[in-house]
Enzyme design. Sequence first.
Site, PDB file in Angstrom:
ATOM      1  N   LEU A 274       0.862  -1.176   0.000  1.00 45.13           N
ATOM      2  CA  LEU A 274       0.000   0.000   0.000  1.00 45.13           C
ATOM      3  C   LEU A 274       0.899   1.226   0.000  1.00 45.13           C
ATOM      4  O   LEU A 274       1.952   1.221   0.646  1.00 45.13           O
ATOM      5  CB  LEU A 274      -0.897   0.038   1.245  1.00 45.13           C
ATOM      6  CG  LEU A 274      -1.997  -1.020   1.384  1.00 45.13           C
ATOM      7  CD1 LEU A 274      -2.722  -0.831   2.713  1.00 45.13           C
ATOM      8  CD2 LEU A 274      -2.989  -0.953   0.228  1.00 45.13           C
ATOM      9  N   ASP A 275       0.497   2.259  -0.719  1.00 41.74           N
ATOM     10  CA  ASP A 275       1.254   3.501  -0.672  1.00 41.74           C
ATOM     11  C   ASP A 275       1.384   3.964   0.765  1.00 41.74           C
ATOM     12  O   ASP A 275       0.490   3.733   1.587  1.00 41.74           O
ATOM     13  CB  ASP A 275       0.546   4.601  -1.473  1.00 41.74           C
ATOM     14  CG  ASP A 275       0.464   4.291  -2.959  1.00 41.74           C
ATOM     15  OD1 ASP A 275       1.232   3.433  -3.415  1.00 41.74           O
ATOM     16  OD2 ASP A 275      -0.372   4.910  -3.641  1.00 41.74           O
ATOM     17  N   ARG A 276       2.469   4.635   1.051  1.00 43.05           N
ATOM     18  CA  ARG A 276       2.701   5.114   2.416  1.00 43.05           C
ATOM     19  C   ARG A 276       1.512   5.892   2.987  1.00 43.05           C
ATOM     20  O   ARG A 276       1.105   5.645   4.132  1.00 43.05           O
ATOM     21  CB  ARG A 276       3.964   5.973   2.446  1.00 43.05           C
ATOM     22  CG  ARG A 276       4.292   6.545   3.814  1.00 43.05           C
ATOM     23  CD  ARG A 276       5.569   7.339   3.770  1.00 43.05           C
ATOM     24  NE  ARG A 276       5.962   7.788   5.107  1.00 43.05           N
ATOM     25  CZ  ARG A 276       7.123   8.360   5.379  1.00 43.05           C
ATOM     26  NH1 ARG A 276       8.002   8.565   4.425  1.00 43.05           N
ATOM     27  NH2 ARG A 276       7.410   8.732   6.609  1.00 43.05           N
TER      28      ARG A 276
END
Length: 220
Positions: free
Chosen positions: A54-56
């Site tokens: 998942l993106d940060r």
Amino acid sequence: MILKILFEDEHLIAINKPSGLLVHRTAIAAHETVFALQLLRDQIGQHVHPVHRLDRPTSGILLFAKSEAILPSLKLLFSERSIDKKYLTMVRGIPEIQVGSIDHPLKSERSGRLQEARTSFRVLATSEMPFNSTGRYPTSRYSLLEVEPETGRTHQIRRHMAHIRHYILGDKKHGDNKQNIFLEKQFGVKNLMLHAQYLSFIHPKTSEKVELSCTPPLTF
């Protein structure tokens, strides 16, 4: 930080990843010292392996394998699109249609090549507030969407929402900076309004269907 565990058996474990937490160490954020991978390993006292990313700034369901042996079969589920994923997101404006699909190729950030990319969405709720967030209109309109990425490109949902000009609130890279400033000033919200809320798949060891859901952060 204690991570919330959503599912666990002898093969798999899933957590609710907070917004702002990296999945693992990366050269892009070499100065960071806290990662979901290490936090979870220390929390359960066992090595784990991320199945996907998942993106940060994205919050929500993050799946790990407890052994390298099961990792290939899990990654295959993602590559063959045998996993159902649903996200919640807050965007600028109200789409003209309640249910739609975005079929727009995206350039790979690594190779520069165009890759097929498809995202479907459904409008869950809309709001019009008496605030001039842009300096152009007396009110501001927003929508809560359920989004399903049918392919898995980098920042796909964020880039597709930007493509149709329904920018995700709090998106510093692909979003609308005026909306981001308004969101922070008016509501004190700095996070990306994108949350991985649902994940389902057939367990590669037990052949049973696993369904995971995760309540969005209070910012929503």
